[in-house]
Design a protein around this motif. Structure first.
Motif, PDB file in Angstrom:
ATOM      1  N   GLN A  52       0.874  -1.169   0.000  1.00 51.21           N
ATOM      2  CA  GLN A  52       0.000   0.000   0.000  1.00 51.21           C
ATOM      3  C   GLN A  52       0.911   1.218   0.000  1.00 51.21           C
ATOM      4  OE1 GLN A  52      -3.707   0.714   2.600  1.00 51.21           O
ATOM      5  NE2 GLN A  52      -2.098   1.727   3.756  1.00 51.21           N
ATOM      6  N   VAL A  53       0.799   2.083  -1.014  1.00 55.32           N
ATOM      7  CA  VAL A  53       1.728   3.200  -1.157  1.00 55.32           C
ATOM      8  C   VAL A  53       0.982   4.476  -1.525  1.00 55.32           C
ATOM      9  CG1 VAL A  53       3.657   1.717  -1.825  1.00 55.32           C
ATOM     10  CG2 VAL A  53       2.163   2.670  -3.597  1.00 55.32           C
ATOM     11  N   GLU A  54       1.699   5.596  -1.414  1.00 55.47           N
ATOM     12  CA  GLU A  54       1.173   6.857  -1.911  1.00 55.47           C
ATOM     13  C   GLU A  54       1.114   6.804  -3.433  1.00 55.47           C
ATOM     14  OE1 GLU A  54       3.030  10.426  -0.472  1.00 55.47           O
ATOM     15  OE2 GLU A  54       3.742   9.430   1.347  1.00 55.47           O
ATOM     16  N   GLY A  55       0.199   7.584  -4.017  1.00 51.48           N
ATOM     17  CA  GLY A  55       0.155   7.665  -5.469  1.00 51.48           C
ATOM     18  C   GLY A  55       1.478   8.215  -5.989  1.00 51.48           C
ATOM     19  N   HIS A  72      -4.221   8.904   6.963  1.00 51.74           N
ATOM     20  CA  HIS A  72      -5.658   8.930   6.699  1.00 51.74           C
ATOM     21  C   HIS A  72      -6.183  10.278   6.223  1.00 51.74           C
ATOM     22  CE1 HIS A  72      -5.734  10.405  10.922  1.00 51.74           C
ATOM     23  NE2 HIS A  72      -6.853  11.004  10.553  1.00 51.74           N
ATOM     24  N   THR A  73      -5.307  11.278   6.030  1.00 53.71           N
ATOM     25  CA  THR A  73      -5.756  12.545   5.450  1.00 53.71           C
ATOM     26  C   THR A  73      -5.626  12.543   3.935  1.00 53.71           C
ATOM     27  OG1 THR A  73      -3.593  13.657   5.528  1.00 53.71           O
ATOM     28  CG2 THR A  73      -4.952  13.719   7.534  1.00 53.71           C
ATOM     29  N   MET A  74      -5.023  11.512   3.374  1.00 53.87           N
ATOM     30  CA  MET A  74      -4.819  11.456   1.926  1.00 53.87           C
ATOM     31  C   MET A  74      -6.112  11.125   1.203  1.00 53.87           C
ATOM     32  SD  MET A  74      -1.188   9.419   1.701  1.00 53.87           S
ATOM     33  CE  MET A  74       0.338  10.218   2.245  1.00 53.87           C
ATOM     34  N   GLY A  75      -6.294  11.735   0.047  1.00 54.92           N
ATOM     35  CA  GLY A  75      -7.483  11.474  -0.741  1.00 54.92           C
ATOM     36  C   GLY A  75      -7.364  10.264  -1.642  1.00 54.92           C
ATOM     37  N   MET A  76      -6.121   9.774  -1.860  1.00 52.00           N
ATOM     38  CA  MET A  76      -5.922   8.645  -2.757  1.00 52.00           C
ATOM     39  C   MET A  76      -4.711   7.840  -2.334  1.00 52.00           C
ATOM     40  SD  MET A  76      -4.131   7.300  -5.585  1.00 52.00           S
ATOM     41  CE  MET A  76      -3.443   8.552  -6.679  1.00 52.00           C
ATOM     42  N   ILE A  77      -4.818   6.534  -2.460  1.00 53.73           N
ATOM     43  CA  ILE A  77      -3.681   5.652  -2.232  1.00 53.73           C
ATOM     44  C   ILE A  77      -3.635   4.628  -3.367  1.00 53.73           C
ATOM     45  CG2 ILE A  77      -3.678   5.867   0.288  1.00 53.73           C
ATOM     46  CD1 ILE A  77      -4.977   2.980   0.245  1.00 53.73           C
ATOM     47  N   THR A  78      -2.555   3.860  -3.416  1.00 57.16           N
ATOM     48  CA  THR A  78      -2.407   2.818  -4.424  1.00 57.16           C
ATOM     49  C   THR A  78      -2.103   1.490  -3.756  1.00 57.16           C
ATOM     50  OG1 THR A  78      -1.656   4.323  -6.177  1.00 57.16           O
ATOM     51  CG2 THR A  78      -0.991   2.024  -6.362  1.00 57.16           C
ATOM     52  N   LEU A  79      -2.781   0.454  -4.203  1.00 49.85           N
ATOM     53  CA  LEU A  79      -2.502  -0.917  -3.795  1.00 49.85           C
ATOM     54  C   LEU A  79      -1.942  -1.626  -5.017  1.00 49.85           C
ATOM     55  CD1 LEU A  79      -5.947  -1.680  -2.098  1.00 49.85           C
ATOM     56  CD2 LEU A  79      -3.907  -0.773  -0.976  1.00 49.85           C
ATOM     57  N   GLN A  80      -0.842  -2.344  -4.863  1.00 51.51           N
ATOM     58  CA  GLN A  80      -0.297  -3.029  -6.024  1.00 51.51           C
ATOM     59  C   GLN A  80       0.429  -4.307  -5.639  1.00 51.51           C
ATOM     60  OE1 GLN A  80       2.135   0.341  -7.514  1.00 51.51           O
ATOM     61  NE2 GLN A  80       3.936  -0.905  -7.045  1.00 51.51           N
ATOM     62  N   VAL A 111      -7.103   3.855  -5.288  1.00 52.65           N
ATOM     63  CA  VAL A 111      -8.311   3.979  -4.463  1.00 52.65           C
ATOM     64  C   VAL A 111      -8.518   5.449  -4.135  1.00 52.65           C
ATOM     65  CG1 VAL A 111      -9.540   3.125  -2.447  1.00 52.65           C
ATOM     66  CG2 VAL A 111      -7.675   1.759  -3.423  1.00 52.65           C
ATOM     67  N   ASP A 112      -9.632   6.017  -4.614  1.00 53.59           N
ATOM     68  CA  ASP A 112      -9.933   7.428  -4.419  1.00 53.59           C
ATOM     69  C   ASP A 112     -11.106   7.625  -3.472  1.00 53.59           C
ATOM     70  OD1 ASP A 112      -8.283   9.137  -6.423  1.00 53.59           O
ATOM     71  OD2 ASP A 112      -8.972   7.449  -7.633  1.00 53.59           O
ATOM     72  N   PHE A 113     -10.936   8.578  -2.555  1.00 53.02           N
ATOM     73  CA  PHE A 113     -12.027   9.022  -1.685  1.00 53.02           C
ATOM     74  C   PHE A 113     -12.816  10.055  -2.474  1.00 53.02           C
ATOM     75  CE2 PHE A 113     -13.573  11.892   1.747  1.00 53.02           C
ATOM     76  CZ  PHE A 113     -14.334  10.980   2.457  1.00 53.02           C
ATOM     77  N   LEU A 114     -14.065   9.754  -2.810  1.00 58.66           N
ATOM     78  CA  LEU A 114     -14.830  10.580  -3.735  1.00 58.66           C
ATOM     79  C   LEU A 114     -15.615  11.694  -3.053  1.00 58.66           C
ATOM     80  CD1 LEU A 114     -16.378   8.000  -6.231  1.00 58.66           C
ATOM     81  CD2 LEU A 114     -14.317   9.377  -6.512  1.00 58.66           C
ATOM     82  N   ASP A 115     -15.849  12.737  -3.826  1.00 56.43           N
ATOM     83  CA  ASP A 115     -16.776  13.770  -3.406  1.00 56.43           C
ATOM     84  C   ASP A 115     -18.169  13.128  -3.314  1.00 56.43           C
ATOM     85  OD1 ASP A 115     -18.857  15.938  -3.943  1.00 56.43           O
ATOM     86  OD2 ASP A 115     -17.038  17.156  -3.768  1.00 56.43           O
ATOM     87  N   PRO A 116     -18.916  13.407  -2.241  1.00 54.45           N
ATOM     88  CA  PRO A 116     -20.240  12.784  -2.067  1.00 54.45           C
ATOM     89  C   PRO A 116     -21.183  13.050  -3.230  1.00 54.45           C
ATOM     90  CG  PRO A 116     -19.540  13.832  -0.032  1.00 54.45           C
ATOM     91  CD  PRO A 116     -18.552  14.249  -1.085  1.00 54.45           C
ATOM     92  N   ARG A 117     -20.930  14.136  -3.998  1.00 58.47           N
ATOM     93  CA  ARG A 117     -21.814  14.465  -5.120  1.00 58.47           C
ATOM     94  C   ARG A 117     -21.606  13.547  -6.311  1.00 58.47           C
ATOM     95  NH1 ARG A 117     -19.965  20.608  -5.449  1.00 58.47           N
ATOM     96  NH2 ARG A 117     -18.003  19.467  -5.111  1.00 58.47           N
ATOM     97  N   ARG A 118     -20.491  12.832  -6.339  1.00 63.36           N
ATOM     98  CA  ARG A 118     -20.250  11.908  -7.444  1.00 63.36           C
ATOM     99  C   ARG A 118     -21.257  10.770  -7.393  1.00 63.36           C
ATOM    100  NH1 ARG A 118     -15.049  11.547  -9.854  1.00 63.36           N
ATOM    101  NH2 ARG A 118     -15.787   9.585 -10.744  1.00 63.36           N
ATOM    102  N   SER A 119     -21.807  10.430  -8.529  1.00 64.05           N
ATOM    103  CA  SER A 119     -22.796   9.355  -8.572  1.00 64.05           C
ATOM    104  C   SER A 119     -22.171   8.077  -9.124  1.00 64.05           C
ATOM    105  CB  SER A 119     -23.999   9.757  -9.423  1.00 64.05           C
ATOM    106  OG  SER A 119     -23.582  10.054 -10.753  1.00 64.05           O
ATOM    107  N   ILE A 120     -22.722   6.964  -8.700  1.00 58.95           N
ATOM    108  CA  ILE A 120     -22.290   5.663  -9.207  1.00 58.95           C
ATOM    109  C   ILE A 120     -23.075   5.377 -10.483  1.00 58.95           C
ATOM    110  CG2 ILE A 120     -22.241   3.191  -8.703  1.00 58.95           C
ATOM    111  CD1 ILE A 120     -21.963   3.949  -5.739  1.00 58.95           C
ATOM    112  N   PRO A 121     -22.409   4.920 -11.550  1.00 58.00           N
ATOM    113  CA  PRO A 121     -23.128   4.654 -12.806  1.00 58.00           C
ATOM    114  C   PRO A 121     -24.354   3.771 -12.593  1.00 58.00           C
ATOM    115  CG  PRO A 121     -20.754   4.439 -13.124  1.00 58.00           C
ATOM    116  CD  PRO A 121     -20.969   4.620 -11.650  1.00 58.00           C
TER     117      PRO A 121
END
Length: 203
Positions: A52-55, A72-80, A111-121
């Protein structure tokens, strides 16, 4: 006496196994109280060899250093699935050693923490427990290569997006990691005074 030695041997095996398992995860689910510990907002059970790393920027003229100093303040991380940088769309400069980065046999999940206004398709497949796959895996995969998008919707409209790139690995590998996600209830990062409202969301 023979029974005592057998019992001690079994205990050593159990402890050894527990130690091996703990080394393969970036978060810990503790006991029956449901406490989930981790550095980021979500905890994952990762297969052996995953990190698990920073982008980071893809290798180009320089080789990026992968940092596991996630908080835990980061908006995005990467798992690889590899501890080396992944060159997904670029051809790194000849000055970078070829064995210092990866171009094949990998899974990379942003993995991105989304804005609540974003909708799921609307046509996303409901996988249960708040997880959605944006389209059938078969439509996004070609022999040896795969690109997928998943979502997680939690209480209070908290949302996450998982963008998956794979080469020479099975889609089920990525999906199993994503579906293991659990919200962290006890942060173990070292950011002083940080709160859950200090995050940056992806709009």
């Amino acid at each position: 006496m023979k029974h005592l030695f057998l019992a001690l041997g079994a205990m050593v095996l159990v402890l050894t196994g527990a130690g091996c398992a703990a080394s393969n995860v970036v978060s810990v689910i503790t006991g029956n109280d449901g406490v989930v510990e981790g550095k980021w907002k979500l905890a994952f059970d990762l297969p052996e060899g995953w990190v698990q790393v920073e982008g980071y920027a893809q290798p180009n003229t320089e080789l990026p250093t992968l940092s596991q100093n996630v908080n835990h303040t980061m908006g995005m991380i990467t798992l690889q699935s590899t501890s080396k940088p992944i060159a997904r769309t670029t051809t790194p400069a000849e000055s970078i050693l070829k064995d210092a980065y990866v171009t094949t046999n990998y899974t990379k999940i942003d993995v991105d923490f989304l804005d609540p206004r974003r909708s799921i398709p609307k046509d996303a497949t409901d996988l249960g427990n708040g997880f959605f796959r944006a389209s059938p895996v078969a439509n996004d995969c070609t022999p040896g290569s795969c690109t997928m998008t998943y979502y997680l919707k939690m209480v209070d409209n908290v949302k996450y997006m998982f963008t998956v790139w794979q080469v020479d690995q099975e889609p089920a590998v990525a999906e199993k990691v994503i579906l293991s996600a659990k919200p962290v209830t006890r942060f173990t990062d070292t950011v002083p005074g940080a709160t859950a409202t200090d995050v940056k969301t992806k709009e």
